[in-house]
Design a protein around this motif. Sequence first.
Motif, mmCIF file in Angstrom:
data_model
loop_
_atom_site.group_PDB
_atom_site.id
_atom_site.type_symbol
_atom_site.label_atom_id
_atom_site.label_comp_id
_atom_site.label_asym_id
_atom_site.label_seq_id
_atom_site.Cartn_x
_atom_site.Cartn_y
_atom_site.Cartn_z
ATOM 1 N N HIS A 119 0.848 -1.188 0.000
ATOM 2 C CA HIS A 119 0.000 0.000 0.000
ATOM 3 C C HIS A 119 0.887 1.242 0.000
ATOM 4 O O HIS A 119 2.037 1.195 0.432
ATOM 5 N N LEU A 120 0.327 2.309 -0.508
ATOM 6 C CA LEU A 120 1.018 3.596 -0.553
ATOM 7 C C LEU A 120 0.160 4.652 0.131
ATOM 8 O O LEU A 120 -1.056 4.708 -0.093
ATOM 9 N N VAL A 121 0.790 5.485 0.925
ATOM 10 C CA VAL A 121 0.090 6.631 1.495
ATOM 11 C C VAL A 121 0.067 7.714 0.428
ATOM 12 O O VAL A 121 1.105 8.139 -0.062
ATOM 13 N N VAL A 122 -1.151 8.120 0.048
ATOM 14 C CA VAL A 122 -1.293 9.136 -0.998
ATOM 15 C C VAL A 122 -1.726 10.490 -0.435
ATOM 16 O O VAL A 122 -1.738 11.479 -1.158
ATOM 17 N N ARG A 123 -2.075 10.510 0.844
ATOM 18 C CA ARG A 123 -2.429 11.770 1.504
ATOM 19 C C ARG A 123 -2.046 11.655 2.971
ATOM 20 O O ARG A 123 -2.251 10.617 3.594
ATOM 21 N N LEU A 124 -1.503 12.731 3.499
ATOM 22 C CA LEU A 124 -1.057 12.763 4.890
ATOM 23 C C LEU A 124 -1.285 14.154 5.447
ATOM 24 O O LEU A 124 -0.851 15.149 4.854
ATOM 25 N N GLU A 125 -1.987 14.226 6.562
ATOM 26 C CA GLU A 125 -2.211 15.498 7.254
ATOM 27 C C GLU A 125 -1.833 15.314 8.716
ATOM 28 O O GLU A 125 -2.235 14.330 9.339
ATOM 29 N N VAL A 126 -1.073 16.243 9.246
ATOM 30 C CA VAL A 126 -0.660 16.188 10.641
ATOM 31 C C VAL A 126 -1.056 17.495 11.314
ATOM 32 O O VAL A 126 -0.778 18.579 10.799
ATOM 33 N N GLU A 127 -1.700 17.371 12.463
ATOM 34 C CA GLU A 127 -2.012 18.547 13.273
ATOM 35 C C GLU A 127 -1.340 18.337 14.626
ATOM 36 O O GLU A 127 -1.705 17.434 15.385
ATOM 37 N N TYR A 128 -0.327 19.167 14.880
ATOM 38 C CA TYR A 128 0.423 19.068 16.120
ATOM 39 C C TYR A 128 -0.290 19.867 17.203
ATOM 40 O O TYR A 128 -0.597 21.034 17.013
ATOM 41 N N GLU A 129 -0.539 19.219 18.329
ATOM 42 C CA GLU A 129 -1.208 19.884 19.446
ATOM 43 C C GLU A 129 -0.195 20.541 20.379
ATOM 44 O O GLU A 129 -0.431 21.616 20.899
ATOM 45 N N ARG A 130 0.915 19.831 20.589
ATOM 46 C CA ARG A 130 1.958 20.352 21.478
ATOM 47 C C ARG A 130 3.231 19.541 21.274
ATOM 48 O O ARG A 130 3.199 18.475 20.664
ATOM 49 N N ALA A 131 4.317 20.049 21.791
ATOM 50 C CA ALA A 131 5.598 19.355 21.672
ATOM 51 C C ALA A 131 5.603 18.098 22.535
ATOM 52 O O ALA A 131 4.973 18.049 23.591
ATOM 53 N N LEU A 132 6.323 17.129 22.075
ATOM 54 C CA LEU A 132 6.534 15.889 22.818
ATOM 55 C C LEU A 132 7.996 15.894 23.234
ATOM 56 O O LEU A 132 8.891 15.820 22.389
ATOM 57 N N ALA A 133 8.241 16.018 24.529
ATOM 58 C CA ALA A 133 9.614 16.199 25.010
ATOM 59 C C ALA A 133 10.010 15.139 26.025
ATOM 60 O O ALA A 133 10.753 15.395 26.960
ATOM 61 N N SER A 134 9.526 13.924 25.835
ATOM 62 C CA SER A 134 9.792 12.853 26.774
ATOM 63 C C SER A 134 10.161 11.585 26.015
ATOM 64 O O SER A 134 9.771 11.394 24.865
ATOM 65 N N LEU A 135 10.893 10.719 26.676
ATOM 66 C CA LEU A 135 11.210 9.412 26.091
ATOM 67 C C LEU A 135 10.179 8.361 26.492
ATOM 68 O O LEU A 135 10.346 7.182 26.185
ATOM 69 N N ASP A 136 9.107 8.787 27.142
ATOM 70 C CA ASP A 136 8.040 7.850 27.495
ATOM 71 C C ASP A 136 7.349 7.359 26.227
ATOM 72 O O ASP A 136 7.226 8.109 25.245
ATOM 73 N N PRO A 137 6.875 6.117 26.231
ATOM 74 C CA PRO A 137 6.180 5.595 25.040
ATOM 75 C C PRO A 137 4.963 6.438 24.667
ATOM 76 O O PRO A 137 4.361 7.102 25.519
ATOM 77 N N VAL A 138 4.623 6.394 23.396
ATOM 78 C CA VAL A 138 3.467 7.100 22.859
ATOM 79 C C VAL A 138 2.410 6.067 22.487
ATOM 80 O O VAL A 138 2.728 5.035 21.886
ATOM 81 N N THR A 139 1.173 6.331 22.850
ATOM 82 C CA THR A 139 0.064 5.478 22.446
ATOM 83 C C THR A 139 -0.522 6.041 21.158
ATOM 84 O O THR A 139 -0.764 7.252 21.065
ATOM 85 N N VAL A 140 -0.715 5.172 20.173
ATOM 86 C CA VAL A 140 -1.303 5.584 18.904
ATOM 87 C C VAL A 140 -2.634 4.847 18.758
ATOM 88 O O VAL A 140 -2.663 3.617 18.688
#
Length: 130
Positions: free
Chosen positions: A50-71
């Motif tokens: 599969h290919l990503v043909v569209r991508l939009e990112v909206e950043y809410e705030r900076a991520l400044a930790s090495l803690d895991p991220v839940t997606v």
Amino acid sequence: MAAYETTVDVRTDDLGRSGHVNNSKFVAYTDLARDRYLASHGYGPDELDHLVVRLEVEYERALASLDPVTVGIDVTDVGETSVTLEYELRDAEGVVATVTTVAVTVDGEGSIPIPDLLRRGLEADLEGTT
């Protein structure tokens, strides 16, 4: 509640000189989460191109930790050859970004219909979020 959730480790080299996660890493986290999500439906990276043909990112705030991220991933549309997914990236403090992708299933010739088994799973997840 997301149709699918996974945890992604934040690596030391994900942090830029400014001390926060580089914006391109958010895209990498969604790529990994999408691969895991498709694998949960029986289509790992070797079973489905599969290919990503569209991508939009909206950043809410900076991520400044090495803690895991839940997606968290929700299906927002299923087409003949494409699926639209919405991702919510969260740390312990809440949402850090939302991402939307449109991915198209392909072979060596171009776009192809989403396999029936995967389509049924995607549609079930779509119905579970509406």
